[in-house]
Design an enzyme around this catalytic site. Structure first.
Site, PDB file in Angstrom:
ATOM      1  N   HIS A 157      17.691  57.998  31.032  1.00 45.54           N
ATOM      2  CA  HIS A 157      18.994  57.342  30.832  1.00 45.54           C
ATOM      3  C   HIS A 157      19.712  57.967  29.633  1.00 45.54           C
ATOM      4  O   HIS A 157      20.924  58.187  29.666  1.00 45.54           O
ATOM      5  CB  HIS A 157      18.801  55.849  30.560  1.00 45.54           C
ATOM      6  CG  HIS A 157      18.137  55.084  31.665  1.00 45.54           C
ATOM      7  ND1 HIS A 157      16.843  54.628  31.574  1.00 45.54           N
ATOM      8  CD2 HIS A 157      18.586  54.693  32.883  1.00 45.54           C
ATOM      9  CE1 HIS A 157      16.528  53.965  32.684  1.00 45.54           C
ATOM     10  NE2 HIS A 157      17.552  53.995  33.499  1.00 45.54           N
ATOM     11  N   MET A 164      20.042  50.001  35.226  1.00 43.73           N
ATOM     12  CA  MET A 164      19.415  48.679  35.375  1.00 43.73           C
ATOM     13  C   MET A 164      18.612  48.337  34.122  1.00 43.73           C
ATOM     14  O   MET A 164      17.779  47.430  34.149  1.00 43.73           O
ATOM     15  CB  MET A 164      18.517  48.642  36.612  1.00 43.73           C
ATOM     16  CG  MET A 164      19.302  48.873  37.904  1.00 43.73           C
ATOM     17  SD  MET A 164      18.546  48.138  39.361  1.00 43.73           S
ATOM     18  CE  MET A 164      16.964  48.931  39.377  1.00 43.73           C
ATOM     19  N   SER A 190      11.738  53.627  35.023  1.00 39.97           N
ATOM     20  CA  SER A 190      11.434  52.317  34.438  1.00 39.97           C
ATOM     21  C   SER A 190      10.188  51.728  35.094  1.00 39.97           C
ATOM     22  O   SER A 190       9.490  50.916  34.494  1.00 39.97           O
ATOM     23  CB  SER A 190      12.616  51.370  34.638  1.00 39.97           C
ATOM     24  OG  SER A 190      13.788  51.962  34.113  1.00 39.97           O
ATOM     25  N   ARG A 191       9.912  52.124  36.335  1.00 42.46           N
ATOM     26  CA  ARG A 191       8.755  51.564  37.063  1.00 42.46           C
ATOM     27  C   ARG A 191       7.434  52.219  36.634  1.00 42.46           C
ATOM     28  O   ARG A 191       6.365  51.720  37.007  1.00 42.46           O
ATOM     29  CB  ARG A 191       8.956  51.699  38.572  1.00 42.46           C
ATOM     30  CG  ARG A 191      10.065  50.785  39.084  1.00 42.46           C
ATOM     31  CD  ARG A 191      10.142  50.747  40.604  1.00 42.46           C
ATOM     32  NE  ARG A 191      10.986  49.658  41.079  1.00 42.46           N
ATOM     33  CZ  ARG A 191      12.261  49.800  41.465  1.00 42.46           C
ATOM     34  NH1 ARG A 191      12.842  50.979  41.437  1.00 42.46           N
ATOM     35  NH2 ARG A 191      12.955  48.754  41.885  1.00 42.46           N
ATOM     36  N   GLY A 219      21.755  60.146  37.877  1.00 45.88           N
ATOM     37  CA  GLY A 219      20.623  61.064  37.744  1.00 45.88           C
ATOM     38  C   GLY A 219      20.222  61.682  39.078  1.00 45.88           C
ATOM     39  O   GLY A 219      20.216  60.991  40.109  1.00 45.88           O
TER      40      GLY A 219
HETATM   41  P1  AMP Z   1      18.126  52.985  36.945  1.00 40.30           P
HETATM   42  O1  AMP Z   1      18.232  52.234  35.645  1.00 40.30           O
HETATM   43  O2  AMP Z   1      16.720  53.290  37.332  1.00 40.30           O
HETATM   44  O3  AMP Z   1      18.947  52.368  38.037  1.00 40.30           O
HETATM   45  O4  AMP Z   1      18.772  54.394  36.651  1.00 40.30           O
HETATM   46  C1  AMP Z   1      20.068  54.517  36.137  1.00 40.30           C
HETATM   47  C2  AMP Z   1      20.502  55.950  36.224  1.00 40.30           C
HETATM   48  O5  AMP Z   1      19.589  56.760  35.485  1.00 40.30           O
HETATM   49  C3  AMP Z   1      20.481  56.469  37.673  1.00 40.30           C
HETATM   50  O6  AMP Z   1      21.625  57.290  37.890  1.00 40.30           O
HETATM   51  C4  AMP Z   1      19.213  57.260  37.721  1.00 40.30           C
HETATM   52  O7  AMP Z   1      19.246  58.320  38.660  1.00 40.30           O
HETATM   53  C5  AMP Z   1      19.143  57.814  36.304  1.00 40.30           C
HETATM   54  N1  AMP Z   1      17.757  58.186  35.987  1.00 40.30           N
HETATM   55  C6  AMP Z   1      16.657  57.420  36.113  1.00 40.30           C
HETATM   56  N2  AMP Z   1      15.537  58.122  35.784  1.00 40.30           N
HETATM   57  C7  AMP Z   1      15.952  59.365  35.457  1.00 40.30           C
HETATM   58  C8  AMP Z   1      15.282  60.557  35.051  1.00 40.30           C
HETATM   59  N3  AMP Z   1      13.963  60.626  34.919  1.00 40.30           N
HETATM   60  N4  AMP Z   1      16.038  61.652  34.790  1.00 40.30           N
HETATM   61  C9  AMP Z   1      17.392  61.599  34.942  1.00 40.30           C
HETATM   62  N5  AMP Z   1      18.076  60.518  35.331  1.00 40.30           N
HETATM   63  C10 AMP Z   1      17.376  59.405  35.581  1.00 40.30           C
END
Ligand code: AMP
Length: 286
Positions: free
Chosen positions: A36, A29, A185-186, A146
């Site tokens: 990421h 996202m 991201s939050r 992740g």
């Molecule tokens: P998001 O942009 O938050 O939807 O995350 C995109 C992908 O990055 C998802 O598969 C998450 O699980 C992974 N992700 C987010 N934060 C982490 C983290 N701290 N370590 C590993 N993977 C992550």
């Protein structure tokens, strides 16, 4: 790096790869961070080409959630993707992913109602729907997710199996700050006091893991240990702390290989999640 917003163009780009060039796909996202980047690097090590999507998916946000204020630093994100050697960035608009009249959604059933799904009704329907659309467009050899979002990973596993999608799911370890906070991201929403309080999520999980390593197997006892850690941090409000089977997300009485300790808590208005799991050798992993 190619930057493509149109779904059909992205589909054509992915389909044009020679069969010998394996495609790895990393859905995100945006508001990209080292978590990421770790997924992207895992793909860069294994796949000839890596595609990354940046799409803040409206259907996975509830009406009172942070869809409109979710960070969208697109230029910065694209620069990171370029530096990481990504071949194509897919940046669709919501109207392109959900054209007028589109009513098809992917229901995940009970699995989507457990843990985060209990407090975020419809969230995993939105996740499953967008992941199905994205995998259908990219048709990658491997898709990288992740462990940070362990419930999402379990649901994507079920989705891939259920729809016989010809893709290998790769779940990568959680990337953390030095003090244990899982990157998210939050985290940018947190003020200094909330950021300090947020350490309690990983601290509770680590304390439970240490008790597991010391021989405690009863999840009732392990959860009490974790809740005690939360009781010492007034800046965090626990939503759930659970010990479940990582695949079914159902509670387990005894911890062992395949058990997931999962937590969600609010620090101020910001909802954070984290987890730790016991791998198939019985080793506790934060
Ligand atoms: P998001 O942009 O938050 O939807 O995350 C995109 C992908 O990055 C998802 O598969 C998450 O699980 C992974 N992700 C987010 N934060 C982490 C983290 N701290 N370590 C590993 N993977 C992550």
């Amino acid at each position: 790096m190619e930057i493509i917003a149109d779904p059909y163009q992205f589909q054509a780009w992915c389909a044009s790869l020679d069969g010998a060039q394996a495609l790895g796909f990393v859905p995100t996202m945006g508001a990209l961070h080292a978590g990421h980047a770790a997924l992207i690097r895992a793909s860069r090590r294994r796949d000839e080409r890596t595609a990354v999507s940046i799409f803040v998916n409206p259907t996975q946000f509830g009406p009172s959630e942070d869809f409109t204020r979710y960070p969208r630093p697109l230029e910065q994100d694209l620069a990171l993707l370029g530096n990481e050697g990504v071949a194509v960035a897919f940046t669709p608009a919501a109207e392109a992913m959900y054209p007028a009249g589109d009513s098809v959604q992917v229901e995940v059933g009970e699995l989507g109602e457990r843990l985060c799904g209990a407090s975020r009704p419809g969230h995993f329907r939105g996740v499953a729907t967008v992941v199905a659309k994205l995998l259908q467009l990219a048709q990658p050899a491997r898709a990288y997710f992740g462990q940070k979002d362990a419930v999402q990973a379990a649901i994507v596993r079920r989705l891939i199996d259920s729809l016989f999608l010809p893709v290998e799911l790769v779940v990568c370890p959680i990337v953390r700050e030095r003090d244990g906070l899982a990157l998210s991201s939050r985290n940018t929403y947190l003020n200094p006091e909330q950021r300090e309080a947020a350490k309690v999520l990983s601290r509770a999980l680590r304390t439970m893991g240490e008790a597991y390593d010391a021989g405690e197997r009863e999840t009732a006892a392990l959860l009490l240990i974790g809740r005690d850690v939360f009781a010492s941090e007034p800046g965090a409000r626990l939503e759930y702390l659970a010990a479940v089977d990582a695949a079914t997300l159902l509670p387990v009485a005894a911890a062992g290989p395949g058990t997931l300790f999962a937590v969600a808590a609010f620090c101020g208005p910001t909802r954070l999640i984290d987890n730790a799991h016991i791998d198939h050798n019985g080793v506790y992993l934060l």
